[in-house]
Design a protein around this motif. Sequence first.
Motif, mmCIF file in Angstrom:
data_model
loop_
_atom_site.group_PDB
_atom_site.id
_atom_site.type_symbol
_atom_site.label_atom_id
_atom_site.label_comp_id
_atom_site.label_asym_id
_atom_site.label_seq_id
_atom_site.Cartn_x
_atom_site.Cartn_y
_atom_site.Cartn_z
ATOM 1 N N ILE A 437 0.842 -1.205 0.000
ATOM 2 C CA ILE A 437 0.000 0.000 0.000
ATOM 3 C C ILE A 437 0.877 1.256 0.000
ATOM 4 O O ILE A 437 0.627 2.209 -0.737
ATOM 5 C CB ILE A 437 -0.971 -0.010 1.209
ATOM 6 C CG1 ILE A 437 -1.992 -1.126 1.003
ATOM 7 C CG2 ILE A 437 -1.673 1.336 1.364
ATOM 8 C CD1 ILE A 437 -2.893 -1.402 2.183
ATOM 9 N N PHE A 438 1.965 1.217 0.782
ATOM 10 C CA PHE A 438 2.849 2.382 0.818
ATOM 11 C C PHE A 438 3.391 2.711 -0.575
ATOM 12 O O PHE A 438 3.345 3.851 -1.008
ATOM 13 C CB PHE A 438 4.020 2.122 1.786
ATOM 14 C CG PHE A 438 5.068 3.203 1.738
ATOM 15 C CD1 PHE A 438 4.860 4.406 2.401
ATOM 16 C CD2 PHE A 438 6.231 3.041 1.000
ATOM 17 C CE1 PHE A 438 5.807 5.425 2.328
ATOM 18 C CE2 PHE A 438 7.183 4.048 0.919
ATOM 19 C CZ PHE A 438 6.970 5.238 1.582
ATOM 20 N N ILE A 439 3.855 1.681 -1.270
ATOM 21 C CA ILE A 439 4.478 1.947 -2.579
ATOM 22 C C ILE A 439 3.447 2.490 -3.574
ATOM 23 O O ILE A 439 3.723 3.400 -4.339
ATOM 24 C CB ILE A 439 5.231 0.702 -3.113
ATOM 25 C CG1 ILE A 439 6.202 1.093 -4.225
ATOM 26 C CG2 ILE A 439 4.353 -0.360 -3.647
ATOM 27 C CD1 ILE A 439 7.567 1.231 -3.708
ATOM 28 N N PHE A 440 2.242 1.970 -3.519
ATOM 29 C CA PHE A 440 1.198 2.482 -4.420
ATOM 30 C C PHE A 440 0.861 3.938 -4.093
ATOM 31 O O PHE A 440 0.781 4.783 -4.977
ATOM 32 C CB PHE A 440 -0.078 1.634 -4.349
ATOM 33 C CG PHE A 440 -0.012 0.426 -5.243
ATOM 34 C CD1 PHE A 440 0.305 0.539 -6.588
ATOM 35 C CD2 PHE A 440 -0.291 -0.849 -4.748
ATOM 36 C CE1 PHE A 440 0.363 -0.576 -7.413
ATOM 37 C CE2 PHE A 440 -0.236 -1.971 -5.564
ATOM 38 C CZ PHE A 440 0.105 -1.829 -6.898
ATOM 39 N N LEU A 441 0.676 4.223 -2.806
ATOM 40 C CA LEU A 441 0.327 5.590 -2.421
ATOM 41 C C LEU A 441 1.446 6.556 -2.788
ATOM 42 O O LEU A 441 1.218 7.655 -3.283
ATOM 43 C CB LEU A 441 0.048 5.671 -0.907
ATOM 44 C CG LEU A 441 -1.193 4.921 -0.427
ATOM 45 C CD1 LEU A 441 -1.372 5.106 1.070
ATOM 46 C CD2 LEU A 441 -2.434 5.402 -1.172
ATOM 47 N N TYR A 442 2.669 6.110 -2.585
ATOM 48 C CA TYR A 442 3.813 6.971 -2.884
ATOM 49 C C TYR A 442 3.874 7.277 -4.388
ATOM 50 O O TYR A 442 4.010 8.416 -4.798
ATOM 51 C CB TYR A 442 5.108 6.295 -2.428
ATOM 52 C CG TYR A 442 6.317 7.170 -2.607
ATOM 53 C CD1 TYR A 442 6.742 8.004 -1.576
ATOM 54 C CD2 TYR A 442 7.041 7.182 -3.813
ATOM 55 C CE1 TYR A 442 7.834 8.830 -1.737
ATOM 56 C CE2 TYR A 442 8.123 7.999 -3.981
ATOM 57 C CZ TYR A 442 8.534 8.821 -2.943
ATOM 58 O OH TYR A 442 9.616 9.639 -3.108
#
Length: 447
Positions: A437-442
């Motif tokens: 989720i972090f990588i997508f949001l970033y």
Amino acid sequence: MTKRVGFATRLGAIAAAVGSAVGLGNIWRFPYEAGVNGGGAFILVYICCIIVMGIPVILSEFIIGRSTHSNMKAALKKLSPGKKYYLFTYLCILGSFVVIGFYSVVCGWIIEYLYQAVLGNLSGHTPQEYNEMFTSLVASPWRCVGWTVLFLVLNFIVMSRGIEKGIERVASIMMPLLFVILIIFCVNSLLLPGASKGLKFLFYPDFSQLTMRGVLDAFGQAFLSLSIGISCLVTYSSYFKDDTSLAKDATTVAVLDTLVAILSGVMIFPAVFSFGVEPTAGPRLIFEVLPGIFQQMTGGYIWALLFFLLVFFASLTSTISLSEIPITFLIEEHKMSRGRAIAWTALFTFALAVIAALSFNVLDDIKLWGKNIFDMMDYAASNIFMLLGGLFTAVYVGWILDRKVIHEQITNGGRLKGSMEPFLIFCLRYVAPVSIIFIFLYLTGII
Ligand code: PFF
């Protein structure tokens, strides 16, 4: 009712899962992704991802498959009655078509190179000429489409004759052979002048070369390479017997798959630097570099033939497992005969693969964010479908599935120690969802 049988031996079950995992993802895609993303740091992230997300998600798919002995949709209905989680299956089916669409084009290139190897054309040329050889192949719609279609015809003949098991048996001899050949090529590559630059590129992690996009690529590559996130291993493990140790098998699959990928890197990169090829060449990388390696080996003609033949079989066991996703679904959920299910699957696959094959020539002006259709499918398959699928699988098994089912499957009903369970739960609940989720949001600019 479709008859379900178990794999005859533990080795049969593992061989099928390894057969699915080891393929062009390791030999063609891993080196090109590592090259595009700066080498060492990418590989380090890749390996961490295999350990904390790859193995846990393989194990999750095994748990879902073996506890229900069903395809993904039926499995989710059995495990969570009255809930709508089974809708995830449609994402898996779509994902499997996107993967096989671009993947079979590369399988087509492998057959062309096998053909060129037979003709003896993979020696006596300069790196520049090998570059032009690949360019002329992809520029020709007939050759590109022709080889892709030929590959798919072979794939579906194997499937309609029900001889996948035969192919898997052949592959369980071919795979170890591929492994040995890779080692021989690595040694040859390492003897090339300037080889050490390639090793430094591969194993010295220079984090200034790694972007967040590169991290996403490493995650996507790990999921594609392990065949996880689109329920492929759920289908396979639904045939596993009740006494196989799922944790051991999941680890074995991941270790073997990663070894093959690393060996591919060690085979390709010393040669890349020695021949002066750009490491960032992308999907064409191995096709430019391999002929140069064969050329400087004694008996290069035979080595080239053997190599492409083995890669062909490795690819076939992967596309068989990919096509099995929609086929099993159509048979078990839509009560189709196997013949009809294969026909429908083949129809969609051919359509997508032909479009992908034409995206380097006839359709090459269709581009989005600088990517042609093939590149978009390649990107979407791993970085979107398989990663989102992996996220769903991790959250489902980590948070939603009854812990008793997990415990029962990992310990084989209390007969094994199941010491991996706490690690599994921690990774599925926190590490995988937070990282993905972090990588997508970033990357979407939200954080
Ligand atoms: N893991 C295969 C490879 O590395 O070539 C590709 C693949 C097979 C992806 C099966 C997904 C899948 F369901």
